[in-house]
Design a protein around this motif. Structure first.
Motif, PDB file in Angstrom:
ATOM      1  N   THR A 220      13.913  25.835  51.832  1.00  0.00           N
ATOM      2  CA  THR A 220      14.599  26.417  52.972  1.00  0.00           C
ATOM      3  C   THR A 220      13.952  25.933  54.260  1.00  0.00           C
ATOM      4  OG1 THR A 220      15.074  28.403  51.682  1.00  0.00           O
ATOM      5  CG2 THR A 220      15.269  28.580  54.077  1.00  0.00           C
ATOM      6  N   PRO A 221      14.749  25.460  55.233  1.00  0.00           N
ATOM      7  CA  PRO A 221      14.150  25.042  56.503  1.00  0.00           C
ATOM      8  C   PRO A 221      13.394  26.194  57.152  1.00  0.00           C
ATOM      9  CG  PRO A 221      16.443  24.365  56.388  1.00  0.00           C
ATOM     10  CD  PRO A 221      16.199  25.284  55.237  1.00  0.00           C
ATOM     11  N   GLY A 277      21.283  30.371  68.687  1.00  0.00           N
ATOM     12  CA  GLY A 277      21.061  29.497  67.535  1.00  0.00           C
ATOM     13  C   GLY A 277      21.740  29.963  66.273  1.00  0.00           C
ATOM     14  N   VAL A 278      22.364  31.142  66.307  1.00  0.00           N
ATOM     15  CA  VAL A 278      22.994  31.692  65.107  1.00  0.00           C
ATOM     16  C   VAL A 278      24.451  31.256  65.084  1.00  0.00           C
ATOM     17  CG1 VAL A 278      23.557  33.789  63.831  1.00  0.00           C
ATOM     18  CG2 VAL A 278      21.394  33.624  65.079  1.00  0.00           C
ATOM     19  N   THR A 290      20.739  26.145  60.298  1.00  0.00           N
ATOM     20  CA  THR A 290      20.086  26.405  61.581  1.00  0.00           C
ATOM     21  C   THR A 290      20.065  27.893  61.889  1.00  0.00           C
ATOM     22  OG1 THR A 290      20.797  24.250  62.426  1.00  0.00           O
ATOM     23  CG2 THR A 290      20.166  25.906  64.053  1.00  0.00           C
ATOM     24  N   ALA A 291      21.160  28.578  61.562  1.00  0.00           N
ATOM     25  CA  ALA A 291      21.230  30.015  61.831  1.00  0.00           C
ATOM     26  C   ALA A 291      20.209  30.788  61.006  1.00  0.00           C
ATOM     27  CB  ALA A 291      22.644  30.522  61.544  1.00  0.00           C
ATOM     28  N   THR A 411      28.903  25.483  65.545  1.00  0.00           N
ATOM     29  CA  THR A 411      29.696  24.745  64.564  1.00  0.00           C
ATOM     30  C   THR A 411      31.178  24.803  64.887  1.00  0.00           C
ATOM     31  OG1 THR A 411      28.066  25.243  62.865  1.00  0.00           O
ATOM     32  CG2 THR A 411      30.264  24.585  62.110  1.00  0.00           C
ATOM     33  N   ASP A 412      31.654  26.004  65.327  1.00  0.00           N
ATOM     34  CA  ASP A 412      33.077  26.121  65.616  1.00  0.00           C
ATOM     35  C   ASP A 412      33.493  25.214  66.759  1.00  0.00           C
ATOM     36  OD1 ASP A 412      33.031  27.990  63.705  1.00  0.00           O
ATOM     37  OD2 ASP A 412      33.296  29.731  65.008  1.00  0.00           O
ATOM     38  N   ALA A 413      32.592  24.928  67.680  1.00  0.00           N
ATOM     39  CA  ALA A 413      32.968  24.183  68.875  1.00  0.00           C
ATOM     40  C   ALA A 413      33.255  22.722  68.592  1.00  0.00           C
ATOM     41  CB  ALA A 413      31.859  24.275  69.923  1.00  0.00           C
ATOM     42  N   THR A 414      32.889  22.250  67.402  1.00  0.00           N
ATOM     43  CA  THR A 414      33.150  20.864  67.078  1.00  0.00           C
ATOM     44  C   THR A 414      34.595  20.635  66.683  1.00  0.00           C
ATOM     45  OG1 THR A 414      32.534  21.207  64.761  1.00  0.00           O
ATOM     46  CG2 THR A 414      30.784  20.575  66.300  1.00  0.00           C
TER      47      THR A 414
END
Length: 419
Positions: A220-221, A277-278, A290-291, A411-414
């Motif tokens: 896990t990061p 960042g979430v 990332t979240a 993510t949604d903004a892409t």
């Protein structure tokens, strides 16, 4: 002894007869037994609450298991042992998808030869809550060799329905114990197979109980380690009066530098912290890697402030119906709360609320504005010993942006889309 064991095995096999209702009842008893076994094990060895979708993230897992099958009496075989190997990953909110291969051996009642069965199934594991119990449904294909009856070898469609439980001992870093029971329908559709040649049943109902491990692959990061404490150089005592030193300023509720852990020590009742960042997968309440990394840092800070209570609030942009946006924001807020709880933050310290698109902080007419409006916030409802009368109504105090300087886009903004 072998004859006694064989007789017992045959008697157990007859509990899994061809009637689907009886097989479902047996499956219920098996699921209850698995749950009771896990509860008893928890009394013996300390455990930690396991949240599969929070712990796995986007990682693939490997699950080797040993199994025992109570064979349908119509097969004219004894019950038998086997094993399985599964690969899977998170594919949706609270849903794991896996491919499972299994191999089983049954002893025939007529001549003590062995019947062999190989299966390949696609299963879905659904977790109704953040708790580690799940329901299973699956379909697949089976290849049978040396079966009693006139059709000794055949291919068949398989259908699985079952339940399971994931148990994580406290000493385990990432590996969990997996307990599972399922009802399997062998829909071979040939009356020549089984106990009455030419007049047998077109399907067999087996009960399969399994125990094994679930092993996530990869790591896990984690957040980068905080910067080391600066070295303090003490002045030499010269006998002269020491200069006056200003007392340190109280901690401030502010955003951390990218890659550093969040520090909520300076946050007061009523403060609103935007968790930039979430982010979430498109049109979903599933967290991105990332979240989860950002939330792990928030959880570490919250663990150092046990008296702090807060609300997790979800927000969306204004594209889409109000009803859909309200539901999506509630699910996203609950996902964040579930992850924090999986990291040791108790549920009595937090509450969740979905605000939908009712409280934008930027212009919904632009991509940049919609990106800012798709957010999750922490609202402090009790800090230290100060108790607030804050309700779930939305207020707009000074906003603290946890990751406003991060270059990671939502993510949604892409995608130019409703969410």
């Amino acid at each position: 002894m072998p004859d006694i064991d064989r007789a017992v095995s045959r008697r157990i096999s007859r509990t899994a007869r061809g009637q689907p209702m009886k097989a479902l009842v047996n499956m219920g008893w098996i699921a209850a037994s698995i749950w009771a076994t896990a509860s008893a094990a928890a009394e013996i060895a300390p455990t930690t609450e396991y949240n599969a979708f929070a712990a796995l993230g986007t990682r693939t897992y490997l699950s080797p298991m040993s199994s025992y099958t109570f064979a349908d009496s119509g097969r004219q075989t004894e019950s038998g042992f086997g094993g399985s190997l599964s690969f899977g990953r998170l594919i949706g909110d609270r849903l794991l998808g896996e491919i499972s291969g299994q191999y089983q051996v049954y002893r025939r009642e007529s001549d003590d030869r062995s019947m062999k069965m190989s299966t390949l199934t696609a299963n879905g594991l659904f977790f109704p809550t953040a708790n580690p119990g799940y329901a299973l449904i699956g379909v697949g294909y089976g290849d049978v060799r040396s079966h009693p009856g006139n059709d000794a070898g055949y291919g068949t469609a398989l259908f699985n329905l079952g339940a399971g439980y994931l148990w994580k001992p406290a000493a385990s870093q990432d590996v969990v114990v997996r307990l599972q029971g399922l009802w399997r329908l062998d829909a071979h559709n040939d009356r020549r197979t089984g106990d009455s040649i030419g007049n047998g049943r077109k399907a067999f109902n087996d009960i399969v109980v399994s125990v094994g491990l679930l092993i996530p692959l990869g790591s896990t990061p984690r957040l980068a380690a905080p910067a080391p404490e600066p070295v303090v150089v003490m002045p030499v005592d010269t006998g002269e009066p020491a200069p006056s030193v200003e007392p340190p300023a109280p901690p401030v509720c502010r955003s951390p530098e990218p890659g550093q852990a969040a520090d909520l020590a300076g946050c007061a009742t009523g403060d609103l912290i935007v968790l930039r960042g979430v982010n979430f997968n498109f049109d979903s309440a599933m967290l991105t890697p990332t979240a989860t990394t950002t939330l792990d840092g928030v959880a570490e800070s919250l663990q150092r402030l046990p008296s702090l209570r807060f609300e997790v609030g979800g927000h969306t942009d204004a594209i889409g119906s109000d009803a859909y946006n309200d539901d999506l924001s509630k699910r996203r807020a609950q996902t964040v709360a579930d992850h924090l709880q999986s990291q040791g933050i108790t549920g009595d310290r937090m509450r969740t609320h979905g605000y939908g698109a009712a409280h934008p902080i930027a212009d919904n007419a632009t991509d940049e504005g919609r990106e800012l409006n798709r957010r999750v916030e922490l609202k402090i409802i009790e800090a230290d010993t100060t108790t607030s009368s804050a309700s779930s109504s939305y207020t707009d105090p000074a906003v603290v942006d946890v990751d406003a300087m991060s270059s990671t886009p939502d993510t949604d903004a892409t995608i130019d889309s409703p969410r």
